[in-house]
Design a protein around this motif. Structure first.
Motif, PDB file in Angstrom:
ATOM      1  N   LYS A  16       0.830  -1.215   0.000  1.00 46.02           N
ATOM      2  CA  LYS A  16       0.000   0.000   0.000  1.00 46.02           C
ATOM      3  C   LYS A  16       0.859   1.256   0.000  1.00 46.02           C
ATOM      4  N   GLU A  20       0.989   4.188  -2.930  1.00 44.51           N
ATOM      5  CA  GLU A  20       0.850   5.619  -2.648  1.00 44.51           C
ATOM      6  C   GLU A  20       2.026   6.399  -3.222  1.00 44.51           C
ATOM      7  N   GLU A  21       3.229   5.855  -3.070  1.00 44.21           N
ATOM      8  CA  GLU A  21       4.412   6.509  -3.636  1.00 44.21           C
ATOM      9  C   GLU A  21       4.332   6.546  -5.158  1.00 44.21           C
ATOM     10  N   THR A  24       2.071   9.332  -6.277  1.00 48.11           N
ATOM     11  CA  THR A  24       2.738  10.634  -6.147  1.00 48.11           C
ATOM     12  C   THR A  24       3.704  10.866  -7.307  1.00 48.11           C
ATOM     13  N   VAL A 107      -7.133  -0.416  -4.727  1.00 46.26           N
ATOM     14  CA  VAL A 107      -6.959   0.941  -5.261  1.00 46.26           C
ATOM     15  C   VAL A 107      -8.306   1.550  -5.627  1.00 46.26           C
ATOM     16  N   ASN A 110     -10.387   2.590  -2.643  1.00 51.66           N
ATOM     17  CA  ASN A 110      -9.866   3.769  -1.955  1.00 51.66           C
ATOM     18  C   ASN A 110      -9.635   4.929  -2.920  1.00 51.66           C
ATOM     19  N   ARG A 120      -4.171  16.567  -4.385  1.00 52.88           N
ATOM     20  CA  ARG A 120      -2.964  15.715  -4.297  1.00 52.88           C
ATOM     21  C   ARG A 120      -2.009  16.033  -5.437  1.00 52.88           C
TER      22      ARG A 120
END
Length: 859
Positions: A16, A20-21, A24, A107, A110, A120
């Motif tokens: 997870k 997330e990385e 980004t 994914v 969420n 973001r």
């Protein structure tokens, strides 16, 4: 298997974080915000691979090998003896599809709403832009730093000497200031913190040739020397360390100041634009460390070579670069001239020292063939009649001298010649016996005097030439004997060396072979196999006494021989064996040195020995020398040899041909001391020159280690002051056991008595047990050595009788005490049965075995 669920949970959490990385990184690459769908279409194909990599690494690294094997067995694999790498590969292949994690579903579950997604993106983009700007700035800064360093590196060759000139001036001012204000401390070598430093005035009142000489002086402070085993070690500080720090600081200061003043304007402007401030000296010093690491030790090396007198001239002058550069060049030229002069002086000193060494030691140790002497070599194995034949020739001569390796052999020949009607005197250093009308002498080889003349000289055991401590006595006797005939007795390995020493033209050689063959027994010897006529050989007094004790407790009558045993006692022990009163003899290797005994079998209880430095295997010559005592002509038809182990290896040593001896030992002579005293008058210098003297080819110098130990006790005392050099060395060279503290103290007390014209202190005699009697015997022996050296023969006769009484006591102790030696357990002291065959009791043996087993299990 271990809890896979816990491992899986950790792998999921890590996956997870990685997703997330990944989001980004995806967002920061776009100036305008892409949609969440764009992300899924571009990256979703990699989701499962991210999971698999994380899962496989986690489970491979966190599952025990035994659990991996169990898992693979359940899958039908044969895993016994399998390679670790192959097993891990099989495990990864099988585990990859176990307990999968649906990444894409997570994914989607969420997924952020549109506003969250845009927020973001904005945050990721801002962070990305900031990082890129910082990277550009860092690159620009690195570029400016490289330009500055490049500039300095280009200037090193051009400015290095100028930097040093400035440093030299600053250094000179500090040096002169310290020399005029700081105290000089007395040098102590070696210097420990317990030794308080003593002042000797001001430094400037003492002459220092170079800066290096000055830097060896103490500052009076202490500093940390090193850290060892978590302990700080401290020592008195010398000026080397603070001046090294001084050079370090000013090197940085001078070079960085030069750079600040001389950097091109465009570099300084670029620096200010990028850093937002002026270039500071501190920043430049930090960047220029690679240059300083080269320049600091170089400048410190140069400054240490400077002459103090040259630096003194600088201290009162103002600094002007060109003038100081000119002075430096002048000083450098003078320094080279001084060095050339010093090298020439050193060369002259070395040549003079070589001349002195040559004059003192010269040809003393080069063989010189003496005309008119008939040399007869008796070469062969042990127990072949060599000594018997040489002695028969000496008995028929008008005068003769027999030189023995052992006092006991000298006594034996003394008795034999007198019993055969040939009057013979005895001289061994510890005793002198004169017989009316005697023109023959039996003595130890050390008692030989080159000025005495005889018709026949007999020198026994010539292979001792190679012994570093005693060998020179044989060399002196062989090359300087005054006689018509010189008979030399030795083993085969000394033949070529003897021919080198005496020359082949005037030599008659008699070769000897054993008439009684030696036979090696095939069976390993055990103590229970001991029989009448056996000689059991080991290599320590303790082993001799212990073995004799065990044999006596098993009903054997035993004689003993070992090195520290009084010769009188040794003779009695031998006579008991010869006359059949004892059936077995236990001895050290002293038995191999010319002792003629009716030995049926030689038994080696040990195959190695301690030679004073290390424990080593016996040499072929040692085995032959000892084994050769087996088999007595007229008594036995064959000489037997037995070993307790490694029979084939030891039998090979007995049969192999010995390499020829290549060197002989040399030691100081009276002539050497006479020549030495033309130049010097102290033993310190003599020992120093002896160590520096290069031993001629084919020779090996005696170490003089024991003499040096004794000299350390009397250096600088009235003993050294009142005795002549030759007399002092004679007392240092006395043959007694310097390892016995009691004897060394007796020698020291006696030396003080001699120089003060007082009575010699009587030796301390104790007779409680065997050990006390033996040391008392040695103490009386040392006393006799001193008495005979002082020419007090009458007094010596009394002490000879006292020593004979002590020797009788030793003999009695061997009869009564030895049997008790092995009757007590060495571990607990418990009394053991009379016929018990081991040195420790059953209980101690069992406890030792239990401890060993526990140690093995704990490993």
């Amino acid at each position: 298997m271990q809890n896979l669920e816990a491992i899986r949970e950790k792998a999921i959490e890590e996956t997870k974080v990685k997703i997330e990385e990944d989001i980004t990184h995806f967002l920061e690459a776009y100036e305008t915000c892409p949609s969440f769908g764009d992300y899924l279409s571009e990256r979703s194909m990699f989701f499962q691979q991210i999971w698999l990599n994380t899962w496989i690494n986690k489970v491979t690294n966190n599952v025990l090998r035994s659990h991996k094997k169990a898992f693979l067995r359940n899958k039908g694999y044969e895993v016994e003896g399998i390679d670790k790498k192959l097993m891990n590969k099989m495990f990864r292949n099988e585990i990859r599809n176990e307990h999968p994690f649906p990444v894409k579903e997570w994914v989607l579950e969420n997924a952020p709403d549109e506003q969250q997604w845009k927020t973001r993106h904005r945050q990721a983009r801002e962070r990305y832009v900031t990082e890129m700007a910082e990277k550009v700035t860092a690159s620009q800064r690195k570029g400016v730093q490289k330009e500055i360093l490049y500039f300095l590196e280009q200037k090193v060759g051009e400015q290095e000497l100028n930097w040093y000139i400035e440093l030299r001036y600053v250094f000179a001012k500090k040096l002169i200031s310290d020399m005029n204000t700081k105290p000089k401390y007395k040098q102590i070598e070696p210097c420990a913190l317990e030794d308080k430093l003593e002042e000797e005035g001001i430094l400037s009142s003492h002459v220092f040739k170079t800066v290096s000489d000055f830097l060896k002086e103490f500052t009076g402070s202490i500093h940390k020397k090193s850290e060892q085993w978590e302990r700080n070690l401290w020592e008195y500080e010398t000026y080397y360390y603070p001046y090294e720090r001084f050079i370090s600081y000013y090197t940085e200061h001078i070079i960085s100041s030069f750079a600040i003043e001389n950097l091109p304007a465009d570099i300084l402007v670029s620096y200010k634009d990028i850093f937002g401030e002026e270039l500071s000296q501190e920043r430049l010093i930090k960047w220029a460390q690679p240059i300083f690491l080269k320049e600091k030790p170089l400048f410190f090396k140069w400054i240490q070579e400077e002459y103090v007198i040259d630096l003194i001239q600088l201290a009162g002058m103002p600094f002007e670069a060109d003038a100081h550069l000119s002075l430096f060049k002048q000083a450098s030229a003078k320094r080279e001239e001084r060095k050339a002069e010093e090298r020439a002086a050193l060369k002259r000193e070395q040549e003079e020292e070589d001349r002195i060494l040559e004059d003192i030691f010269g040809q003393e140790y080069s063989p010189s063939y003496r005309g008119g002497i008939r040399y007869v070599l008796h070469i062969g194995e042990t127990n072949t009649g060599k000594t018997h034949k040489a002695l028969n020739r000496m008995k028929g001569a008008e005068s003769g001298i027999y030189l023995a390796p052992l006092r006991l052999l000298a006594l034996e020949v003394f008795d034999k010649l007198n019993s055969d009607g040939v009057p013979c005197n005895l001289k061994t250093g510890e005793e002198e016996k004169e017989v009316d009308y005697a023109r023959h002498v039996s003595c130890t080889v050390e008692m030989f005097h080159e000025k005495d003349e005889y018709e026949v000289v007999v020198i026994d055991e010539a292979q001792m030439l190679a012994d570093q401590d005693r060998g020179f006595s044989w060399y002196k006797a062989i090359t300087k004997a005054g006689a018509k005939e010189v008979h030399i007795i030795g083993s085969e390995n000394v033949r070529s060396l003897l021919l080198e020493l005496v020359g082949e033209d005037q030599v008659e050689i008699h070769n000897y072979e054993r008439e009684i063959p030696l036979q090696v027994e095939e069976k390993e010897f055990k103590l229970k196999h001991a029989r009448q006529g056996d000689a059991l050989v080991c290599f320590s007094r303790k082993k001799v006494l212990d073995t004799a004790s065990r044999l006596q407790n098993n009903g054997h009558k035993v004689s003993m021989i070992y090195g520290s045993m009084p010769p009188e006692t040794r003779k009695k022990q031998m006579m008991q064996f010869i006359k059949g009163k004892t059936k077995v003899i236990v001895a050290t290797d002293a038995i191999g040195m010319g002792l003629n005994l009716p030995i049926r079998r030689i038994v080696f209880l040990e195959n190695d020995k301690f030679d004073g430095t290390r424990r080593r295997l016996l040499t072929s010559q040692e085995v032959k020398q000892i084994a050769g005592r087996a088999g007595r002509k007229g008594i036995y038809d064959v000489g037997r040899v037995a070993f307790t182990k490694d029979i084939k290896k030891m039998a090979h040593l007995l049969k192999q041909e010995d390499p020829s001896l290549q060197t002989f030992a040399i030691a100081p002579t009276n002539n050497v001391f006479e020549r030495f005293q033309r130049y010097y008058h102290d033993l310190d210098t003599f020992f120093e020159l002896w160590d520096r003297f290069k031993s001629p080819y084919g020779t090996e110098k005696a170490s003089l280690a024991e003499e040096k130990v004794l000299y350390d006790l009397i250096r600088g005392t009235q003993i050294e002051a009142k005795l002549s050099l030759k007399d002092l060395y004679g007392f240092l060279h006395l043959p007694f056991s310097k390892k016995e503290n009691r004897l060394t103290q007796q020698w020291l007390d006696s030396m003080y008595a001699i120089v003060n014209n007082e009575e010699l202190p009587e030796p301390d005699i104790k007779n409680k047990n065997l050990e006390q009697k033996e040391i008392s015997y040695k103490a009386v022996g040392l006393h006799l050595l001193l008495l005979y050296r002082l020419g007090r023969q009458t007094e010596a006769y009394y002490w000879e009788r006292t020593r004979e009484e002590i020797a009788d006591g030793v003999h009695e102790s061997l009869r009564t005490e030895v049997k008790e030696i092995s009757k007590k357990c060495k571990q607990c002291g418990k009394k053991l049965p009379p016929n018990f065959g081991f040195p420790i009791c059953d209980r101690c043996h069992a406890m030792g075995r239990k401890r060993r087993d526990n140690r093995r299990r704990s490993k």
